[in-house]
Design a protein around this motif. Structure first.
Motif, PDB file in Angstrom:
ATOM      1  N   ARG A   1       0.885  -1.236   0.091  1.00 38.41           N
ATOM      2  CA  ARG A   1       0.058   0.009   0.138  1.00 38.41           C
ATOM      3  C   ARG A   1       1.016   1.271   0.041  1.00 38.41           C
ATOM      4  O   ARG A   1       0.525   2.267  -0.543  1.00 38.41           O
ATOM      5  N   VAL A   2       1.970   1.282   0.760  1.00 41.30           N
ATOM      6  CA  VAL A   2       2.837   2.308   0.614  1.00 41.30           C
ATOM      7  C   VAL A   2       3.720   2.515  -0.505  1.00 41.30           C
ATOM      8  O   VAL A   2       3.651   3.478  -1.214  1.00 41.30           O
TER       9      VAL A   2
ATOM     10  N   ARG B   1      14.035  -0.590  -8.878  1.00 40.25           N
ATOM     11  CA  ARG B   1      14.901  -1.662  -8.257  1.00 40.25           C
ATOM     12  C   ARG B   1      15.020  -1.420  -6.764  1.00 40.25           C
ATOM     13  O   ARG B   1      15.184  -2.335  -5.980  1.00 40.25           O
ATOM     14  N   SER B   2      15.077  -0.039  -6.287  1.00 42.52           N
ATOM     15  CA  SER B   2      15.267   0.367  -5.107  1.00 42.52           C
ATOM     16  C   SER B   2      13.945  -0.306  -4.021  1.00 42.52           C
ATOM     17  O   SER B   2      14.221  -0.463  -2.820  1.00 42.52           O
ATOM     18  N   THR B   3      13.022  -0.318  -4.903  1.00 37.29           N
ATOM     19  CA  THR B   3      11.782  -0.614  -3.810  1.00 37.29           C
ATOM     20  C   THR B   3      11.597  -2.300  -3.597  1.00 37.29           C
ATOM     21  O   THR B   3      11.640  -2.692  -2.620  1.00 37.29           O
ATOM     22  N   TRP B   4      12.218  -3.216  -4.587  1.00 32.80           N
ATOM     23  CA  TRP B   4      12.528  -4.335  -4.556  1.00 32.80           C
ATOM     24  C   TRP B   4      13.677  -4.726  -3.462  1.00 32.80           C
ATOM     25  O   TRP B   4      13.311  -5.501  -2.665  1.00 32.80           O
TER      26      TRP B   4
ATOM     27  N   HIS C   1      -3.299  -6.876  -5.152  1.00 32.06           N
ATOM     28  CA  HIS C   1      -3.069  -5.469  -5.435  1.00 32.06           C
ATOM     29  C   HIS C   1      -2.378  -5.435  -6.900  1.00 32.06           C
ATOM     30  O   HIS C   1      -2.063  -4.375  -7.323  1.00 32.06           O
ATOM     31  N   LEU C   2      -2.436  -6.482  -7.375  1.00 34.21           N
ATOM     32  CA  LEU C   2      -1.801  -6.613  -8.745  1.00 34.21           C
ATOM     33  C   LEU C   2      -0.247  -5.904  -8.861  1.00 34.21           C
ATOM     34  O   LEU C   2       0.136  -4.815  -9.711  1.00 34.21           O
ATOM     35  N   ALA C   3       0.392  -6.161  -7.668  1.00 32.18           N
ATOM     36  CA  ALA C   3       1.713  -5.545  -7.602  1.00 32.18           C
ATOM     37  C   ALA C   3       2.764  -5.952  -8.568  1.00 32.18           C
ATOM     38  O   ALA C   3       2.851  -6.875  -9.013  1.00 32.18           O
TER      39      ALA C   3
ATOM     40  N   ASP D   1       1.312   0.023  -4.662  1.00 35.13           N
ATOM     41  CA  ASP D   1      -0.264  -0.068  -4.734  1.00 35.13           C
ATOM     42  C   ASP D   1      -0.619   0.164  -6.060  1.00 35.13           C
ATOM     43  O   ASP D   1       0.107   0.698  -6.706  1.00 35.13           O
ATOM     44  N   LEU D   2      -1.936  -0.151  -6.428  1.00 37.25           N
ATOM     45  CA  LEU D   2      -2.372  -0.042  -7.771  1.00 37.25           C
ATOM     46  C   LEU D   2      -2.465   1.280  -8.257  1.00 37.25           C
ATOM     47  O   LEU D   2      -2.049   1.328  -9.565  1.00 37.25           O
ATOM     48  N   PRO D   3      -2.823   2.333  -7.628  1.00 38.06           N
ATOM     49  CA  PRO D   3      -2.575   3.891  -8.293  1.00 38.06           C
ATOM     50  C   PRO D   3      -1.214   4.085  -8.702  1.00 38.06           C
ATOM     51  O   PRO D   3      -0.995   4.542  -9.771  1.00 38.06           O
ATOM     52  N   THR D   4      -0.057   3.731  -7.671  1.00 42.31           N
ATOM     53  CA  THR D   4       1.343   3.892  -8.069  1.00 42.31           C
ATOM     54  C   THR D   4       1.475   3.196  -9.484  1.00 42.31           C
ATOM     55  O   THR D   4       2.292   3.546 -10.217  1.00 42.31           O
ATOM     56  N   SER D   5       1.250   2.070  -9.438  1.00 39.52           N
ATOM     57  CA  SER D   5       1.386   1.062 -10.540  1.00 39.52           C
ATOM     58  C   SER D   5       0.785   1.684 -11.890  1.00 39.52           C
ATOM     59  O   SER D   5       1.288   1.768 -12.854  1.00 39.52           O
ATOM     60  N   ARG D   6      -0.590   2.231 -11.906  1.00 38.24           N
ATOM     61  CA  ARG D   6      -1.142   2.748 -12.939  1.00 38.24           C
ATOM     62  C   ARG D   6      -0.284   3.902 -13.463  1.00 38.24           C
ATOM     63  O   ARG D   6      -0.062   4.203 -14.647  1.00 38.24           O
ATOM     64  N   THR D   7       0.380   4.781 -12.600  1.00 36.99           N
ATOM     65  CA  THR D   7       1.087   5.901 -12.966  1.00 36.99           C
ATOM     66  C   THR D   7       2.356   5.608 -13.773  1.00 36.99           C
ATOM     67  O   THR D   7       2.658   6.023 -14.986  1.00 36.99           O
ATOM     68  N   ARG D   8       3.004   4.550 -13.294  1.00 37.49           N
ATOM     69  CA  ARG D   8       4.183   4.049 -13.920  1.00 37.49           C
ATOM     70  C   ARG D   8       3.930   3.256 -15.125  1.00 37.49           C
ATOM     71  O   ARG D   8       4.576   3.535 -16.001  1.00 37.49           O
ATOM     72  N   ILE D   9       2.379   2.667 -15.498  1.00 36.39           N
ATOM     73  CA  ILE D   9       2.207   1.965 -16.650  1.00 36.39           C
ATOM     74  C   ILE D   9       2.162   3.151 -17.518  1.00 36.39           C
ATOM     75  O   ILE D   9       2.478   3.289 -18.798  1.00 36.39           O
TER      76      ILE D   9
END
Length: 389
Positions: free
Chosen positions: A26-27, A46-49, A87-89, A30-38
């Motif tokens: 969620r932090v 990579r830093s997130t992973w 969350h379709l992360a 999350d899906l809104p963040t993923s949509r922006t990246r898409i």
């Protein structure tokens, strides 16, 4: 006294793991963040992973502690996959943790496998499993071939083409199942080598990247034990169960979204969730979800069993999870009405995931054919399960 079979219930510790993973998503993912990246065409950071691997131990969730993992086992991985699916992360859990890590663990204590596991666990290395054509139930009919290089012990060259590999474009190492002298073996290939072509694909599922991979006599390092055949069938069955857990997570979230919207959307002065037709649709979705979850949790219990029992359970879980997610995602879109057909609503992302997941690791109808053949003794139909179609 409870009559629920051991292993079919979520334990308190597993619920805590799921809560921690979902809070992180969620932090950071999350899906809104993923949509922006898409929409921006931005890659998954990579830093997130690396943070997820080091702070939560996600990269080594299924690996034993003596190999640097979190020691939560396959059950822990399934819990994580279900949370990620909700969350379709965009995190590379499926290619790296659900597919590549079990493949490396199946190699035994080889130095090459142990070294690569260590780099995966600390979040510095992404990898994926490159599969040739395979047939239900998880039996390799690989297009990939390996020959000995002769320049050094364990040195080989691999050739072949695979049209659909999840996570290949971001991988630092490609783990390739190829045949050598008639048996399957696992090799590591550097995707930056001149003899490797990785071509990103435009896929239906916008939240899961895939690529076509072509290997032309590329240098490869033997990862699996030299004296033994690689257990392709068991590894693919385990990966499929983890994938089915992810599908159950996505189906659960689709249902939650539909029920939530039905309670908020007002028509004719009433919430649409009060109408019998909508109530029945939501109940049917719940029945599908719980049936799929039961099949998947049963398959989860079968890891460590003999190959036939594991394969049968994995195949059944694949059928139930794929059909449930497709049905639930479709119904959830319909509950959202006209809004569900718009780009701004997330319903289409879950339906896209449902369609692509159903095709990956075997179409449900092919798994059903094989399951029927096991009962009736007939020859099953064959289908590509290493590639989406």
């Amino acid at each position: 006294m409870s009559t629920t079979p051991s292993g079919l219930m979520v334990t308190e510790d597993e619920a805590t793991v799921a809560q921690v993973v979902e809070e992180f998503i969620r932090v950071h993912d999350d899906l809104p963040t993923s949509r922006t990246r898409i929409e921006d065409g931005a890659p998954y950071p990579r830093s997130t992973w690396t943070r997820a691997a080091r702070e939560l131990g996600l990269a080594g969730v299924a690996s034993p502690e003596h190999l640097g993992g979190a020691g939560l086992g396959f059950r822990g991985l399934c819990v994580v996959m279900e949370s990620v699916g909700r969350h379709l992360a965009l995190a590379p859990l499926l290619p790296t943790v659900a597919m590549a890590v079990p493949a490396l663990l199946a190699c035994g204590p080889t130095s090459a496998a142990t070294d690569l596991l260590g780099r995966i666990h600390d979040g510095t290395t992404l990898t994926t499993l490159v599969l040739g054509t395979a047939c239900a139930p998880f039996v390799s009919q690989t297009k990939l071939r390996a020959v000995e290089d002769g320049t050094a012990p364990g040195a080989f060259r691999v050739s072949g083409t695979v049209s659909y590999v999840v996570g290949a474009a971001d991988a630092d190492v490609l783990l390739v199942i190829a045949q050598h002298r008639g048996i399957d073996r696992l090799f590591a290939v550097d995707p930056s080598a001149a003899a490797v072509q990785v071509r990103p694909l435009d896929t239906l599922d916008l939240t899961r990247a895939a690529a076509a991979v072509a290997l032309s006599d590329v240098p490869a390092k033997l990862i699996s034990a030299a004296a033994d055949a690689f257990p392709t069938r068991q590894v693919l069955a385990i990966a499929s169960i983890a994938h089915s857990c992810e599908q159950v997570g996505a189906a659960s979230r689709s249902l939650d979204r539909a029920v939530g919207y039905a309670g908020l959307r007002v028509q004719f002065g009433r919430a649409i969730g009060s109408f019998q037709a909508v109530k029945h649709r939501c109940v049917d979705m719940l029945v599908e979800l719980e049936g799929a979850r039961s099949a998947v949790y049963h398959a989860r219990r079968c890891t460590g069993q003999d190959a036939d029992q594991l394969t049968t359970a994995a195949s059944l879980a694949k059928v139930r999870a794929s059909t449930a997610l497709t049905s639930i995602a479709t119904s959830a879109l319909h509950v959202h009405g006209g809004l569900g057909f718009t780009w701004e609503d997330d319903s289409h992302l879950y339906l896209r995931r449902a369609k692509s997941s159903a095709a990956y690791l075997g179409q449900p109808h092919r798994h059903l054919e094989w399951l029927a053949s096991e009962l009736l003794g007939d020859e099953p139909g064959r289908d590509d399960i290493g590639e989406a179609s």
